[in-house]
Design an enzyme around this catalytic site. Sequence first.
Site, mmCIF file in Angstrom:
data_model
loop_
_atom_site.group_PDB
_atom_site.id
_atom_site.type_symbol
_atom_site.label_atom_id
_atom_site.label_comp_id
_atom_site.label_asym_id
_atom_site.label_seq_id
_atom_site.Cartn_x
_atom_site.Cartn_y
_atom_site.Cartn_z
ATOM 1 N N LYS A 32 48.385 -1.942 5.633
ATOM 2 C CA LYS A 32 48.884 -1.103 4.551
ATOM 3 C C LYS A 32 50.021 -1.793 3.792
ATOM 4 O O LYS A 32 50.027 -1.837 2.563
ATOM 5 C CB LYS A 32 49.371 0.227 5.139
ATOM 6 C CG LYS A 32 49.342 1.348 4.131
ATOM 7 C CD LYS A 32 49.708 2.670 4.780
ATOM 8 C CE LYS A 32 50.313 3.588 3.731
ATOM 9 N NZ LYS A 32 51.069 4.669 4.351
ATOM 10 N N GLU A 33 50.950 -2.365 4.549
ATOM 11 C CA GLU A 33 52.059 -3.094 3.909
ATOM 12 C C GLU A 33 51.524 -4.251 3.069
ATOM 13 O O GLU A 33 51.993 -4.507 1.962
ATOM 14 C CB GLU A 33 53.006 -3.648 4.980
ATOM 15 C CG GLU A 33 53.874 -2.594 5.637
ATOM 16 C CD GLU A 33 54.544 -3.136 6.891
ATOM 17 O OE1 GLU A 33 55.723 -3.501 6.818
ATOM 18 O OE2 GLU A 33 53.862 -3.218 7.937
ATOM 19 N N SER A 79 27.235 -38.440 11.355
ATOM 20 C CA SER A 79 26.666 -37.506 12.325
ATOM 21 C C SER A 79 26.984 -38.062 13.707
ATOM 22 O O SER A 79 27.505 -39.160 13.834
ATOM 23 C CB SER A 79 25.168 -37.328 12.115
ATOM 24 O OG SER A 79 24.546 -38.553 11.909
ATOM 25 N N GLU A 120 35.811 -30.824 22.685
ATOM 26 C CA GLU A 120 35.888 -29.732 21.707
ATOM 27 C C GLU A 120 34.575 -28.963 21.701
ATOM 28 O O GLU A 120 33.542 -29.495 22.101
ATOM 29 C CB GLU A 120 36.103 -30.294 20.293
ATOM 30 C CG GLU A 120 37.358 -31.103 20.133
ATOM 31 C CD GLU A 120 37.445 -31.747 18.741
ATOM 32 O OE1 GLU A 120 38.554 -32.065 18.332
ATOM 33 O OE2 GLU A 120 36.397 -31.917 18.092
ATOM 34 N N LYS A 122 31.274 -27.455 19.990
ATOM 35 C CA LYS A 122 30.426 -27.845 18.861
ATOM 36 C C LYS A 122 29.927 -26.561 18.208
ATOM 37 O O LYS A 122 29.076 -25.862 18.745
ATOM 38 C CB LYS A 122 29.252 -28.692 19.357
ATOM 39 C CG LYS A 122 28.429 -29.268 18.238
ATOM 40 C CD LYS A 122 27.451 -30.306 18.767
ATOM 41 C CE LYS A 122 26.623 -30.890 17.648
ATOM 42 N NZ LYS A 122 25.824 -29.863 16.952
ATOM 43 N N ASP A 124 28.186 -23.884 15.738
ATOM 44 C CA ASP A 124 26.881 -23.797 15.102
ATOM 45 C C ASP A 124 27.041 -23.056 13.781
ATOM 46 O O ASP A 124 26.886 -21.847 13.698
ATOM 47 C CB ASP A 124 25.919 -23.051 16.032
ATOM 48 C CG ASP A 124 24.478 -23.359 15.695
ATOM 49 O OD1 ASP A 124 23.605 -22.723 16.286
ATOM 50 O OD2 ASP A 124 24.227 -24.206 14.837
ATOM 51 N N TYR A 226 38.592 -29.791 12.519
ATOM 52 C CA TYR A 226 38.689 -30.698 13.664
ATOM 53 C C TYR A 226 38.817 -32.164 13.290
ATOM 54 O O TYR A 226 38.838 -33.021 14.155
ATOM 55 C CB TYR A 226 37.488 -30.513 14.586
ATOM 56 C CG TYR A 226 36.159 -30.479 13.854
ATOM 57 C CD1 TYR A 226 35.614 -31.637 13.318
ATOM 58 C CD2 TYR A 226 35.467 -29.279 13.690
ATOM 59 C CE1 TYR A 226 34.414 -31.610 12.637
ATOM 60 C CE2 TYR A 226 34.259 -29.240 13.011
ATOM 61 C CZ TYR A 226 33.738 -30.408 12.483
ATOM 62 O OH TYR A 226 32.553 -30.376 11.804
ATOM 63 N N LYS A 314 24.591 -31.575 23.928
ATOM 64 C CA LYS A 314 23.860 -30.378 23.527
ATOM 65 C C LYS A 314 23.556 -29.514 24.742
ATOM 66 O O LYS A 314 23.090 -30.013 25.759
ATOM 67 C CB LYS A 314 22.543 -30.780 22.860
ATOM 68 C CG LYS A 314 22.729 -31.627 21.619
ATOM 69 C CD LYS A 314 23.037 -30.796 20.401
ATOM 70 C CE LYS A 314 21.749 -30.307 19.779
ATOM 71 N NZ LYS A 314 21.998 -29.584 18.523
ATOM 72 N N CYS A 408 -17.529 -23.618 25.689
ATOM 73 C CA CYS A 408 -16.789 -22.641 24.895
ATOM 74 C C CYS A 408 -16.798 -21.277 25.591
ATOM 75 O O CYS A 408 -17.861 -20.772 25.944
ATOM 76 C CB CYS A 408 -17.420 -22.525 23.514
ATOM 77 S SG CYS A 408 -16.635 -21.270 22.501
ATOM 78 N N CYS A 411 -19.053 -18.979 23.199
ATOM 79 C CA CYS A 411 -20.463 -19.197 22.892
ATOM 80 C C CYS A 411 -21.173 -20.099 23.891
ATOM 81 O O CYS A 411 -22.388 -20.265 23.815
ATOM 82 C CB CYS A 411 -20.610 -19.763 21.481
ATOM 83 S SG CYS A 411 -20.068 -21.479 21.346
ATOM 84 N N CYS A 424 -14.605 -26.354 19.982
ATOM 85 C CA CYS A 424 -15.995 -25.917 20.017
ATOM 86 C C CYS A 424 -16.595 -26.303 18.666
ATOM 87 O O CYS A 424 -16.121 -25.861 17.627
ATOM 88 C CB CYS A 424 -16.084 -24.404 20.218
ATOM 89 S SG CYS A 424 -17.747 -23.777 19.924
ATOM 90 N N CYS A 430 -20.719 -19.706 16.770
ATOM 91 C CA CYS A 430 -19.647 -19.303 17.683
ATOM 92 C C CYS A 430 -18.903 -18.122 17.058
ATOM 93 O O CYS A 430 -18.201 -18.275 16.058
ATOM 94 C CB CYS A 430 -18.710 -20.476 17.941
ATOM 95 S SG CYS A 430 -17.411 -20.088 19.105
#
Length: 670
Positions: A32-33, A79, A120, A122, A124, A226, A314, A408, A411, A424, A430
């Site tokens: 509020k302030e 990367s 650290e 990772k 997402d 980071y 990962k 098969c 058939c 098949c 079939c």
Amino acid sequence: MDAMHVMEELVAELNNYNYHYYTLDAPLVSDKEYDVLYDKLVALEAESGFVLPDSPTQRVGGELLKGFTPHRHLAPLWSLDKAQNIEQLRSWNTRVLRLVNEYNLKNPGNPLPDPCYAVELKFDGLTLNLTYRNGVLEQASTRGNGVIGEGILAQVKTIKSVPLTIPFKEGVIEVQGEGIMNLSVLADYNTRAAEPLKNARNAAAGALRNLNPKTTAERRLNAYFYNVGFGEGVEFADHQEMMDFLRNNKFKVNPYLTYCNDFDDVTEQLAGIEESRSSLDYLIDGAVIKVTDFRIREVLGYTDKFPRWAVAYKFEAEETTTVLESVSWNVGRTGKVTPLARVEAVELAGVTVQNCTLNNVGDIERKNLKFALGSRVFIRRSNDVIPEILGKVTEENDGGEIIFPEDCPACGFPLEMRGAHLFCNNKLNCRPQIISRITHFASRDAMDIETFSEKTAGQLYDELNVHDSADLYELSFEQLVQLNRFGEKKAQNLLQALEDSKGRDLASFLFALGIPNTGKATTKMLADHFRDLDAVMQAKAEELAELPDIGGIVAESIVNFFADPIVVANVARLRALGVEAKAPEAARPVSTDSFFSGKTVVLTGSLQKLTRDEAAERLEALGAKVSGSVSKKTDLVIAGEKAGSKLAKAQQLGIQVIEDEDELIRLLEM
Ligand SMILES: [Zn+2]
């Protein structure tokens, strides 16, 4: 005190409150302030007509943007090399130690210290690169290809934990972090949203790449920083110093950051992170391990892709174990016979799983599942499709044998092994493959035969001997009216629908034929390019492979398909029975100066206000090329509801995404 001075003080005060609230998670005043002061600032700005560049009123998201401006990163965004397991992580470390050791043998006078490691989380989300000039946020961009990203300054400004100005004012710096959506924020957003968001990662990435920054603002994103990627005259001795620099410059740094002197401590930390993963208020998909000492970093250097001094570990995707109960074999449209596993019901990522895919017989062998009936197996959730069986929990071959069918299951025709798949080849007799072929032929994007369903195909097969699509056009009223559940009305309707379908265009007809590996966008492209059925049927593989969207496999699929005498005979009969398969008269004039002209665009997911076909038609009229698959050549992805892997791929490749349908309609000038 003049108005400008009052505004400066107000902005500084509000920014300080923001910093404590959003970055330090330690509010100094009540909402509020804060609101009272904020409203006062808004009024002063309106009165004076002047807005300070770091005013918090600049965070609500401004006007709609036309597109993204490219940003060349001042230093490349690398990367990271990946380790899927502890062994790979250890071999990464072995190389680090070896290179340090080699250096020290050559430079005994000035040896490197023993490596220490920073661990650290990772995150997402979407990688962000922020550029500050003389203390002011000047640009924010996506990672892009690591060299050039897309400017998303207006969007990033809506993230309240991103400082608009920083204390460091002596030149240009670039810092990197990850834009994320907190899970609690996502849950709260979804209680109010007309269209709930499914995944926090996509929600964050989609919001940051949305051309309407107001949409970004609504998602109340967060960001952790980071790395300092570039800094004029800024030097650090180690990671600790760099992180202190980030903190001192009011960047939000994740509280989880551990330094380990011993590599065994690193692996212990990783186990701890993985265990506490589900209690975090944001998604992570692993951890990042970095050598802290900057001199060592310099000596280790980079491969052509990765820094040698850092590695991403990962985590396993979400998975569980259950018992493999049985395997059934299904025959698909192309004659492919695929195994479907039935497992003991188990909860995985919030759903009860009973069916799992086994892909093909090659997959069963490769995963050592041949003797796994009744055994406990690992299953993994995968995006959008049914879970996959990964392998057995124990190595013993003590389970029941999964018997590969020789004939098969539908058939009885002897099956043929092609690659890893069973087929098949009984194209003419079939039942399941014929029924799905005819159902596909009649489907909406193909010949669009109204009221026709898989059930119709089954009934016509069983009772009227309809064995291929051409047989449909020889059906008579007398035949149909005798059928169970067929009255005069229904018979007439079907005949009329069949008659109507004869006029479908070449693209729909090619799609209806069900050429393997060839989707709707490809058949459309073939029709537009060749504009004649015979020309498509006679095209050479080399000629096809030249076309956009067509690789060697697709080109070969098309050529092989039309080399089949059964297909040729079927097409000839269809034409003799009145199916036209004509290309539209001439291409319509195409606009060359729209937002879309010259761009390769992919549509995915479902739109609410127009169909995908309407959108595609309009895009083409505006000069876009509509493609079926996302690749590096894609310029833009339009993602409707339930956009799945294509959206994910676009985000992965850093391709511009439009998710807001109103925005799309505006750009389509509709
Ligand atoms: Zn068969």
